[in-house]
Design a protein around this motif. Sequence first.
Motif, PDB file in Angstrom:
ATOM      1  N   ALA A  17       0.843  -1.194   0.000  1.00  7.23           N
ATOM      2  CA  ALA A  17       0.000   0.000   0.000  1.00  7.23           C
ATOM      3  C   ALA A  17       0.875   1.240   0.000  1.00  7.23           C
ATOM      4  O   ALA A  17       1.749   1.373   0.859  1.00  7.23           O
ATOM      5  CB  ALA A  17      -0.910   0.001   1.221  1.00  7.23           C
ATOM      6  N   PRO A  18       0.651   2.152  -0.934  1.00 11.30           N
ATOM      7  CA  PRO A  18       1.468   3.368  -0.956  1.00 11.30           C
ATOM      8  C   PRO A  18       1.127   4.313   0.198  1.00 11.30           C
ATOM      9  O   PRO A  18       1.970   5.088   0.631  1.00 11.30           O
ATOM     10  CB  PRO A  18       1.126   4.005  -2.305  1.00 11.30           C
ATOM     11  N   GLU A  19      -0.073   4.232   0.688  1.00  9.65           N
ATOM     12  CA  GLU A  19      -0.535   5.062   1.797  1.00  9.65           C
ATOM     13  C   GLU A  19      -1.388   4.206   2.725  1.00  9.65           C
ATOM     14  O   GLU A  19      -1.996   3.230   2.284  1.00  9.65           O
ATOM     15  CB  GLU A  19      -1.409   6.221   1.285  1.00  9.65           C
ATOM     16  N   ILE A  20      -1.457   4.606   3.990  1.00  7.12           N
ATOM     17  CA  ILE A  20      -2.357   3.899   4.900  1.00  7.12           C
ATOM     18  C   ILE A  20      -3.796   4.252   4.540  1.00  7.12           C
ATOM     19  O   ILE A  20      -4.070   5.321   3.999  1.00  7.12           O
ATOM     20  CB  ILE A  20      -2.089   4.236   6.386  1.00  7.12           C
ATOM     21  N   ILE A  21      -4.681   3.336   4.823  1.00  9.01           N
ATOM     22  CA  ILE A  21      -6.101   3.563   4.586  1.00  9.01           C
ATOM     23  C   ILE A  21      -6.741   3.781   5.948  1.00  9.01           C
ATOM     24  O   ILE A  21      -6.596   2.964   6.853  1.00  9.01           O
ATOM     25  CB  ILE A  21      -6.729   2.361   3.855  1.00  9.01           C
ATOM     26  N   ARG A  22      -7.439   4.910   6.073  1.00  3.44           N
ATOM     27  CA  ARG A  22      -8.077   5.279   7.338  1.00  3.44           C
ATOM     28  C   ARG A  22      -9.591   5.291   7.166  1.00  3.44           C
ATOM     29  O   ARG A  22     -10.085   5.438   6.056  1.00  3.44           O
ATOM     30  CB  ARG A  22      -7.605   6.659   7.786  1.00  3.44           C
ATOM     31  N   PRO A  23     -10.306   5.167   8.273  1.00  7.38           N
ATOM     32  CA  PRO A  23     -11.774   5.212   8.169  1.00  7.38           C
ATOM     33  C   PRO A  23     -12.254   6.591   7.722  1.00  7.38           C
ATOM     34  O   PRO A  23     -11.628   7.610   8.024  1.00  7.38           O
ATOM     35  CB  PRO A  23     -12.251   4.901   9.591  1.00  7.38           C
ATOM     36  N   THR A  24     -13.368   6.581   7.017  1.00  8.38           N
ATOM     37  CA  THR A  24     -13.959   7.843   6.576  1.00  8.38           C
ATOM     38  C   THR A  24     -14.586   8.562   7.769  1.00  8.38           C
ATOM     39  O   THR A  24     -14.794   7.965   8.829  1.00  8.38           O
ATOM     40  CB  THR A  24     -15.057   7.581   5.530  1.00  8.38           C
TER      41      THR A  24
END
Length: 148
Positions: free
Chosen positions: A119-126
């Motif tokens: 993953a190039p960036e972390i995925i955070r909750p909306t």
Amino acid sequence: MALAALFAENADEPHACVYAAALSGKGFCYYLLSDNRHPRRFARLKKDDSDLSVRRVFQALRIAVNDEFSALDTFLRNMPACLNRGGRVAILTFHSGEDRRVKKSFEAGLRVGSYSEIAPEIIRPTAAERNSNPRSASAKLRWARKGS
């Protein structure tokens, strides 16, 4: 003081010395972090900080007692061998100590060829998810894919 270092390293507790001194019965505290950053010194704790700090101190103790970082490190080290070619792993972390380990492991795996993509960036909750589920606020998702 080992207790203060444990609080700082396992839970990023900025008031590690305050709690270590209180729990040990000593009125002073200093320690060096394992990465040789400058020592932290005793500081007064503001009332507003205490609730979050108590949660972080409990977290640090839980991580140490359950040896959670060792278990996570073992899992991350063995993960590439468990995946089929093209297989994916996704890991959800809830605090910075876990996330640092996952990030570094995935980056190292990419460098040595264990993973073909991360993953190039972390995925955070909306914002909507954080509103409907406040516990999700600290969640971070990272993923990696094994080469095909």
